[in-house]
Design a protein around this motif. Structure first.
Motif, mmCIF file in Angstrom:
data_model
loop_
_atom_site.group_PDB
_atom_site.id
_atom_site.type_symbol
_atom_site.label_atom_id
_atom_site.label_comp_id
_atom_site.label_asym_id
_atom_site.label_seq_id
_atom_site.Cartn_x
_atom_site.Cartn_y
_atom_site.Cartn_z
ATOM 1 N N GLU A 1 -9.192 0.595 -6.913
ATOM 2 C CA GLU A 1 -9.819 0.062 -5.700
ATOM 3 C C GLU A 1 -9.600 -1.438 -5.540
ATOM 4 O OE1 GLU A 1 -14.306 0.102 -4.322
ATOM 5 O OE2 GLU A 1 -13.313 2.006 -3.973
ATOM 6 N N LYS A 2 -9.655 -2.155 -6.650
ATOM 7 C CA LYS A 2 -9.481 -3.612 -6.613
ATOM 8 C C LYS A 2 -8.106 -3.968 -6.028
ATOM 9 C CE LYS A 2 -10.121 -7.597 -9.678
ATOM 10 N NZ LYS A 2 -8.849 -8.288 -9.848
ATOM 11 N N GLU A 3 -7.113 -3.216 -6.462
ATOM 12 C CA GLU A 3 -5.745 -3.451 -5.998
ATOM 13 C C GLU A 3 -5.620 -3.176 -4.495
ATOM 14 O OE1 GLU A 3 -1.280 -1.925 -7.135
ATOM 15 O OE2 GLU A 3 -2.917 -1.522 -8.540
ATOM 16 N N ILE A 4 -6.217 -2.065 -4.055
ATOM 17 C CA ILE A 4 -6.196 -1.719 -2.625
ATOM 18 C C ILE A 4 -6.877 -2.822 -1.817
ATOM 19 C CG2 ILE A 4 -7.136 -0.131 -0.884
ATOM 20 C CD1 ILE A 4 -4.868 1.142 -2.262
ATOM 21 N N PHE A 5 -8.040 -3.263 -2.294
ATOM 22 C CA PHE A 5 -8.778 -4.311 -1.594
ATOM 23 C C PHE A 5 -7.947 -5.595 -1.502
ATOM 24 C CE2 PHE A 5 -12.003 -7.806 -1.592
ATOM 25 C CZ PHE A 5 -12.452 -7.599 -0.299
ATOM 26 N N GLU A 6 -7.320 -5.975 -2.601
ATOM 27 C CA GLU A 6 -6.487 -7.191 -2.610
ATOM 28 C C GLU A 6 -5.335 -7.073 -1.611
ATOM 29 O OE1 GLU A 6 -5.417 -7.730 -6.719
ATOM 30 O OE2 GLU A 6 -7.439 -8.449 -7.236
ATOM 31 N N ILE B 1 -5.268 -5.191 1.100
ATOM 32 C CA ILE B 1 -5.818 -5.236 2.456
ATOM 33 C C ILE B 1 -6.119 -6.685 2.838
ATOM 34 C CG2 ILE B 1 -7.860 -4.640 3.849
ATOM 35 C CD1 ILE B 1 -7.734 -1.855 2.505
ATOM 36 N N CYS B 2 -6.678 -7.447 1.905
ATOM 37 C CA CYS B 2 -6.968 -8.866 2.159
ATOM 38 C C CYS B 2 -5.702 -9.636 2.530
ATOM 39 C CB CYS B 2 -7.628 -9.508 0.949
ATOM 40 S SG CYS B 2 -9.318 -8.930 0.683
ATOM 41 N N LYS B 3 -4.574 -9.180 1.992
ATOM 42 C CA LYS B 3 -3.292 -9.840 2.293
ATOM 43 C C LYS B 3 -2.650 -9.282 3.563
ATOM 44 C CE LYS B 3 -2.314 -10.817 -2.552
ATOM 45 N NZ LYS B 3 -1.771 -10.188 -3.755
ATOM 46 N N GLY B 4 -3.329 -8.321 4.206
ATOM 47 C CA GLY B 4 -2.812 -7.782 5.464
ATOM 48 C C GLY B 4 -1.877 -6.594 5.299
ATOM 49 N N ASP B 5 -1.954 -5.910 4.170
ATOM 50 C CA ASP B 5 -1.108 -4.740 3.918
ATOM 51 C C ASP B 5 -1.644 -3.514 4.679
ATOM 52 O OD1 ASP B 5 0.218 -2.502 2.936
ATOM 53 O OD2 ASP B 5 0.171 -3.165 0.840
ATOM 54 N N GLU B 6 -0.969 -3.179 5.770
ATOM 55 C CA GLU B 6 -1.430 -2.069 6.612
ATOM 56 C C GLU B 6 -1.269 -0.714 5.930
ATOM 57 O OE1 GLU B 6 0.060 -2.297 10.626
ATOM 58 O OE2 GLU B 6 -0.529 -4.399 10.784
ATOM 59 N N LYS B 7 -0.317 -0.593 5.024
ATOM 60 C CA LYS B 7 -0.131 0.664 4.270
ATOM 61 C C LYS B 7 -1.371 0.941 3.416
ATOM 62 C CE LYS B 7 4.235 2.340 4.798
ATOM 63 N NZ LYS B 7 4.169 2.495 6.248
ATOM 64 N N ALA B 8 -1.926 -0.116 2.833
ATOM 65 C CA ALA B 8 -3.132 0.028 2.015
ATOM 66 C C ALA B 8 -4.299 0.477 2.901
ATOM 67 C CB ALA B 8 -3.462 -1.289 1.319
ATOM 68 N N VAL C 1 -13.466 -3.459 11.718
ATOM 69 C CA VAL C 1 -14.431 -4.478 11.274
ATOM 70 C C VAL C 1 -14.119 -4.867 9.824
ATOM 71 C CG1 VAL C 1 -16.873 -4.891 10.712
ATOM 72 C CG2 VAL C 1 -16.265 -3.753 12.851
ATOM 73 N N PHE C 2 -13.929 -3.860 8.986
ATOM 74 C CA PHE C 2 -13.615 -4.099 7.568
ATOM 75 C C PHE C 2 -12.325 -4.914 7.429
ATOM 76 C CE2 PHE C 2 -11.455 -2.648 3.626
ATOM 77 C CZ PHE C 2 -12.354 -3.184 2.709
ATOM 78 N N TRP C 3 -11.292 -4.514 8.139
ATOM 79 C CA TRP C 3 -9.980 -5.182 8.113
ATOM 80 C C TRP C 3 -10.120 -6.650 8.518
ATOM 81 C CZ3 TRP C 3 -4.956 -4.446 6.741
ATOM 82 C CH2 TRP C 3 -3.982 -5.219 7.369
ATOM 83 N N GLN C 4 -10.846 -6.902 9.615
ATOM 84 C CA GLN C 4 -11.012 -8.273 10.102
ATOM 85 C C GLN C 4 -11.743 -9.140 9.081
ATOM 86 O OE1 GLN C 4 -12.861 -7.376 13.891
ATOM 87 N NE2 GLN C 4 -10.922 -7.498 14.994
ATOM 88 N N LYS C 5 -12.791 -8.561 8.481
ATOM 89 C CA LYS C 5 -13.546 -9.334 7.480
ATOM 90 C C LYS C 5 -12.699 -9.577 6.237
ATOM 91 C CE LYS C 5 -18.100 -8.111 9.024
ATOM 92 N NZ LYS C 5 -19.482 -8.221 8.690
ATOM 93 N N ALA C 6 -11.974 -8.543 5.811
ATOM 94 C CA ALA C 6 -11.166 -8.666 4.593
ATOM 95 C C ALA C 6 -10.026 -9.674 4.784
ATOM 96 C CB ALA C 6 -10.604 -7.303 4.186
#
Length: 186
Positions: free
Chosen positions: A10-15, A17-24, A60-65
């Motif tokens: 999960e940590k990797e997925i979150f990281e 997403i924070c970098k804008g990875d749409e595949k994640a 919402v999650f994507w924008q915050k992340a």
């Protein structure tokens, strides 16, 4: 990187997403789809509403992340689930308010007949410019309160909701004052 169930933490997925990875994000969408949509479906919602709420929650999650300001203190699924809950609660409140408004109003914006449309159009013309826009955007263009608030420069969606409610009330009064109920009964 290929996303396989259980192969990614999960940590990797979150990281990612924070970098804008749409595949994640897509991976996340698939992984939690059932859980998130079940929340809405088991609480008086349709499959379509469930999908809309989930998509909105992920935005919402994507924008915050991606803003870099999100610090997760729980699992991503828990965080997204709480966003879904809040969005669905707001939607249920909105539906309840709408149904109450319809019960309270002698005239609903039901434009099935040409006569009704003509009467409503005449009354809408008598409203102020802002009221006209709010009602047209909401009822005829089916814009969200968020979009209306942005388009008309309101402080927030609550301001837009209040304005819509007041304008609708004013319209109802105009219609009642100028036309007998008979005009609305077929």
């Amino acid at each position: 990187m290929v996303y396989r169930s259980g192969a990614v933490n999960e940590k990797e997925i979150f990281e990612r997403i924070c970098k804008g990875d749409e595949k994640a994000l897509e991976y996340l969408y698939q992984k939690y789809y059932r859980m998130m949509t079940k929340l809405v479906v088991t609480n008086s919602g349709t499959e379509e509403e469930a999908r809309d709420i989930y998509q909105e929650a992920l935005i919402v999650f994507w924008q915050k992340a991606t803003s870099g300001n999100l610090v997760l203190t729980s699992k991503m699924s828990t965080y997204i689930y709480s966003i879904c809950q809040n969005l669905w609660r707001k939607e249920l409140d909105r539906k309840k308010r709408l149904s109450n408004e319809e019960k309270d109003a002698a005239v609903s914006l039901d434009t099935e007949s040409e006569e009704r449309e003509r009467i409503l159009a005449r009354c809408i013309e008598q409203l102020g410019e802002t009221c006209k826009k709010v009602l047209m955007y909401y009822y005829f263009e089916e814009m969200s309160m968020q979009d209306i608030a942005e388009k008309l420069g309101f402080a927030n969606t609550d301001t837009a909701k209040t304005k819509k409610y007041k304008c609708k009330k004013k319209l109802d009064e105009l219609v009642k004052a100028q036309y007998s109920e008979q005009d609305f009964l077929d």
